[in-house]
Design a protein around this motif. Structure first.
Motif, PDB file in Angstrom:
ATOM      1  N   PHE A 166      75.995  65.340  26.685  1.00 52.53           N
ATOM      2  CA  PHE A 166      77.072  65.182  27.685  1.00 52.53           C
ATOM      3  C   PHE A 166      76.887  63.671  28.100  1.00 52.53           C
ATOM      4  CE2 PHE A 166      80.071  65.413  31.245  1.00 52.53           C
ATOM      5  CZ  PHE A 166      81.158  66.182  30.774  1.00 52.53           C
ATOM      6  N   TYR A 167      77.946  62.804  27.670  1.00 50.99           N
ATOM      7  CA  TYR A 167      77.658  61.214  27.679  1.00 50.99           C
ATOM      8  C   TYR A 167      78.774  60.773  28.465  1.00 50.99           C
ATOM      9  CZ  TYR A 167      76.097  56.573  26.198  1.00 50.99           C
ATOM     10  OH  TYR A 167      75.852  55.317  26.081  1.00 50.99           O
ATOM     11  N   VAL A 168      78.288  60.128  29.613  1.00 48.30           N
ATOM     12  CA  VAL A 168      79.560  59.877  30.763  1.00 48.30           C
ATOM     13  C   VAL A 168      79.510  58.246  30.945  1.00 48.30           C
ATOM     14  CG1 VAL A 168      80.164  59.983  33.035  1.00 48.30           C
ATOM     15  CG2 VAL A 168      79.033  61.890  31.974  1.00 48.30           C
ATOM     16  N   SER A 169      80.841  57.633  30.976  1.00 45.22           N
ATOM     17  CA  SER A 169      81.260  56.379  31.209  1.00 45.22           C
ATOM     18  C   SER A 169      81.662  56.194  32.547  1.00 45.22           C
ATOM     19  CB  SER A 169      82.161  56.045  30.209  1.00 45.22           C
ATOM     20  OG  SER A 169      81.811  56.111  28.682  1.00 45.22           O
ATOM     21  N   ALA A 170      81.152  55.048  33.216  1.00 44.42           N
ATOM     22  CA  ALA A 170      81.832  54.852  34.628  1.00 44.42           C
ATOM     23  C   ALA A 170      82.310  53.247  34.765  1.00 44.42           C
ATOM     24  CB  ALA A 170      80.586  55.157  35.451  1.00 44.42           C
ATOM     25  N   GLU A 171      83.331  53.013  35.428  1.00 45.63           N
ATOM     26  CA  GLU A 171      83.811  51.651  35.864  1.00 45.63           C
ATOM     27  C   GLU A 171      82.797  51.589  36.934  1.00 45.63           C
ATOM     28  OE1 GLU A 171      87.925  50.900  36.574  1.00 45.63           O
ATOM     29  OE2 GLU A 171      88.131  53.037  36.111  1.00 45.63           O
ATOM     30  N   ARG A 172      82.419  50.150  37.012  1.00 47.50           N
ATOM     31  CA  ARG A 172      81.650  49.863  38.302  1.00 47.50           C
ATOM     32  C   ARG A 172      82.300  48.705  39.140  1.00 47.50           C
ATOM     33  NH1 ARG A 172      76.327  46.468  36.766  1.00 47.50           N
ATOM     34  NH2 ARG A 172      77.115  45.151  35.109  1.00 47.50           N
ATOM     35  N   GLU A 173      82.061  48.503  40.486  1.00 44.33           N
ATOM     36  CA  GLU A 173      82.235  47.368  41.286  1.00 44.33           C
ATOM     37  C   GLU A 173      81.304  47.221  42.367  1.00 44.33           C
ATOM     38  OE1 GLU A 173      86.105  48.835  42.815  1.00 44.33           O
ATOM     39  OE2 GLU A 173      85.252  49.367  44.674  1.00 44.33           O
ATOM     40  N   TYR A 174      81.215  46.023  42.873  1.00 45.96           N
ATOM     41  CA  TYR A 174      80.228  45.620  43.859  1.00 45.96           C
ATOM     42  C   TYR A 174      81.098  45.627  45.316  1.00 45.96           C
ATOM     43  CZ  TYR A 174      76.238  45.213  40.879  1.00 45.96           C
ATOM     44  OH  TYR A 174      75.495  45.117  40.064  1.00 45.96           O
ATOM     45  N   ARG A 175      80.663  46.074  46.221  1.00 46.92           N
ATOM     46  CA  ARG A 175      81.070  45.954  47.658  1.00 46.92           C
ATOM     47  C   ARG A 175      79.806  45.296  48.456  1.00 46.92           C
ATOM     48  NH1 ARG A 175      83.993  51.904  48.262  1.00 46.92           N
ATOM     49  NH2 ARG A 175      85.015  51.670  46.497  1.00 46.92           N
ATOM     50  N   GLY A 176      80.014  44.135  48.454  1.00 46.15           N
ATOM     51  CA  GLY A 176      78.636  43.305  49.133  1.00 46.15           C
ATOM     52  C   GLY A 176      77.541  43.626  48.287  1.00 46.15           C
ATOM     53  N   ASN A 177      76.165  43.946  48.615  1.00 46.97           N
ATOM     54  CA  ASN A 177      75.078  44.087  47.604  1.00 46.97           C
ATOM     55  C   ASN A 177      74.877  45.436  47.146  1.00 46.97           C
ATOM     56  OD1 ASN A 177      74.371  41.460  48.184  1.00 46.97           O
ATOM     57  ND2 ASN A 177      73.344  42.031  49.982  1.00 46.97           N
TER      58      ASN A 177
END
Length: 249
Positions: A166-177
């Protein structure tokens, strides 16, 4: 009663509905640790699937890094780790009486280690063995190929650890550090093939890492400590190992 497939898809969609969640760990392993935490999986190094018969792996959508397929110590000869580390390992700087052996290799090219050795995988299809080849760094003369994996061992671990992925993809973002992930897409891969695995080895698409150290304290002092020797592949190529594929939104 839900099937394993229905169960894990339901769990994924529950996490997806949370949208962006804060990473539970810094650096590269944070994404997998975070997703598994939300699924309720306890971190381990066992050669069993993670949940409901599925091995779980997660990655950042933009990532082009190597992902671990499985970890497994060489299965021949007996005490292969101790033999390799004793003969070819490099002393610890702070404890020169003990060795460590950390190197990565492919079947398609030589590497270099400590200005003395070159390592390269040898896929011996006639003998049905995948051998760890150690060569003289200058002449490329074979020094040793007595350690490695039988095809039987490789097929067994493939079908045990990666029978269903089961191979999961994710968007990512930074909030501060802090890094946040939105696990927004999953793919189910099944039916891994030894022949596909061997072909990927021969094409130079699978990397093998030796990660052997030595216990530096306690009852096991001086004995070899496998830190996760195993086989890795670039994330976009992982799908090439499997006969079946399904996308989950």
């Amino acid at each position: 009663m839900k099937s394993n497939r229905e169960f894990i898809i339901e769990k994924f969609r529950e996490v997806k509905a949370l949208e962006f969640v804060k990473s539970n760990r810094k650096h590269n392993t944070g994404i997998g640790k975070t997703f598994e935490d939300y699924l309720g999986i306890v971190e381990n190094n066992l050669d069993e699937p993670d949940l409901a018969g599925y091995e779980i792996k997660a990655h950042r959508e933009e990532s082009q890094s190597y992902v671990t397929m499985f970890t497994k110590s060489p299965n021949f000869p007996a005490k292969a780790n101790a033999y390799l580390n004793s003969r070819f390992g490099i002393p610890y700087e702070d404890n020169p009486s003990l060795n460590k052996l950390h190197t990565s290799m492919f079947v398609s090219r030589f590497n270099t280690l400590n200005g003395k050795y070159s390592f390269k995988l040898i896929n011996d299809r006639d003998a049905k063995l995948l051998k760890i080849g150690v060569y003289d760094i200058n002449t490329k003369t074979l020094i040793d190929n007595t350690a490695g994996y039988t095809y039987e061992c490789l097929e067994r671990i493939l079908n045990k650890k990666l029978k269903n992925l089961f191979y999961v993809s994710a968007e990512r973002e930074y909030r501060g550090n802090d890094e946040y992930f939105h696990f927004n897409k999953a793919e189910i891969y099944s039916e891994p093939s030894l022949e596909r695995f061997l072909n990927l080895i021969d094409e130079g698409l699978i990397m093998y890492d030796i990660r052997i150290g030595s216990y530096q304290s306690g009852k096991k002092y001086g004995k070899p400590h496998d830190h996760g020797s195993g086989f890795r592949i670039l994330e976009p190529n992982l799908r090439l190992l499997f006969n079946q594929h399904e996308t989950i939104e």
